[in-house]
Write a protein that holds these residues in place. Structure first.
Motif, short mmCIF file in Angstrom:
data_model
loop_
_atom_site.label_atom_id
_atom_site.label_comp_id
_atom_site.label_asym_id
_atom_site.label_seq_id
_atom_site.Cartn_x
_atom_site.Cartn_y
_atom_site.Cartn_z
N LEU A 199 0.77 -1.05 0.00
CA LEU A 199 0.08 0.14 0.06
C LEU A 199 0.71 1.15 0.00
N ASP A 200 1.92 1.12 0.90
CA ASP A 200 2.87 2.48 0.77
C ASP A 200 3.47 2.64 -0.44
N ALA A 201 3.87 1.54 -1.16
CA ALA A 201 4.55 1.84 -2.50
C ALA A 201 3.41 2.26 -3.47
N ALA A 202 2.15 1.85 -3.70
CA ALA A 202 1.11 2.45 -4.33
C ALA A 202 1.07 3.53 -4.19
N ALA A 203 0.85 4.03 -2.92
CA ALA A 203 0.66 5.49 -2.50
C ALA A 203 1.86 6.49 -3.16
N GLY A 204 3.17 5.95 -2.99
CA GLY A 204 4.16 6.44 -3.52
C GLY A 204 3.99 6.76 -4.99
N LEU A 205 3.60 5.96 -5.69
CA LEU A 205 3.37 5.78 -7.03
C LEU A 205 2.24 6.99 -7.50
N THR A 206 1.18 6.94 -6.98
CA THR A 206 -0.07 7.45 -7.21
C THR A 206 -0.28 9.00 -6.69
N GLY A 207 0.49 9.29 -5.33
CA GLY A 207 0.07 10.52 -4.79
C GLY A 207 -1.03 10.32 -3.84
N LEU A 208 -1.69 9.28 -3.95
CA LEU A 208 -2.84 8.99 -2.96
C LEU A 208 -2.54 8.52 -1.84
N SER A 209 -3.08 8.93 -0.55
CA SER A 209 -2.99 8.10 0.65
C SER A 209 -2.90 6.67 0.58
N ARG A 210 -2.24 6.02 1.38
CA ARG A 210 -2.43 4.76 1.78
C ARG A 210 -3.75 4.33 2.36
N ALA A 211 -4.48 5.29 2.81
CA ALA A 211 -5.87 4.88 3.55
C ALA A 211 -6.55 5.11 2.61
N THR A 212 -6.46 5.90 1.57
CA THR A 212 -7.42 6.17 0.26
C THR A 212 -7.41 4.90 -0.48
N ILE A 213 -6.29 4.35 -0.74
CA ILE A 213 -6.06 3.32 -1.55
C ILE A 213 -6.84 2.16 -0.77
N SER A 214 -6.44 1.64 0.34
CA SER A 214 -6.94 0.64 1.20
C SER A 214 -8.67 0.69 1.17
#
Length: 193
Positions: free
Chosen positions: A30-45
């Protein structure tokens, strides 16, 4: 003609499951995806658990990070895209923020380099994207009805019915409907590499 067939709209559950599977397939936390997207880890989750519907902006960022167009994501959710796609069965997705409706007319396929979608943007609505790079992709917007304004590489283009805007290599950063009626337009993506 206005599209109103609700049963064919993609469920948040199917979309959430596909987005989570894509992240796992790419070996991303989730942290890596957040880094790639600029979205928060919580939002992706929350999106992956189906607790919230992704906005067009969030979905665009996730598709960019996973190397997909939105049409390819929609076709993957539908799993078995037939050669002939009947209009009443076309996959549809609605942005909960802007009301934008995207209908997958011609799903992507390994056998074809071109995909076709129909966009419908309510009067006064805007969608903002991060302008991600899309190497090897050409994109066309053909306005069927209404008015459309697009920002591509720092320039704003105003489209009237019958106009076509084409560009390659980078996504639009803003798509807006400055008119008083819904804008209906074709989105054609073609991969050249």
């Amino acid at each position: 003609m206005r599209i109103t067939s609700e049963p064919a709209e993609l469920s948040d559950h199917a979309l959430a499951a596909r987005l989570e599977a894509l992240r796992h397939e790419r070996g991303l936390s989730l942290d890596a995806a957040a880094g790639l997207t600029g979205l928060s880890r919580a939002t992706i989750s929350r999106i992956e658990r189906g607790e919230t519907s992704p906005t067009a902006n969030a979905l665009g960022r996730l598709c960019g990070a996973y190397g997909l167009t939105m049409s390819r994501l929609m076709a993957a959710v539908e799993e078995n895209a037939p050669r002939l796609l009947r209009g009443g069965l076309a996959a549809r997705w609605r942005d909960p923020e802007s009301g934008y409706l995207r209908t997958l007319i011609a799903p992507p396929s390994q056998d074809y380099a071109t995909e076709l979608a129909l966009g419908e943007l309510p009067a006064g609505a805007e969608i903002h994207y991060d302008g991600r790079q899309a190497p090897g992709r050409e994109q066309f917007f053909y306005l069927l009805e209404g008015a459309l304004s697009l920002d591509v590489e720092g320039e704003t283009y105003a489209l009237a019915s019958g106009d076509c805007l084409r560009h390659r290599g980078v996504d639009a950063t803003r798509i807006g409907n400055p008119g008083a009626v819904p804008a209906r337009y074709l989105i054609i993506n073609s991969t050249t590499t």
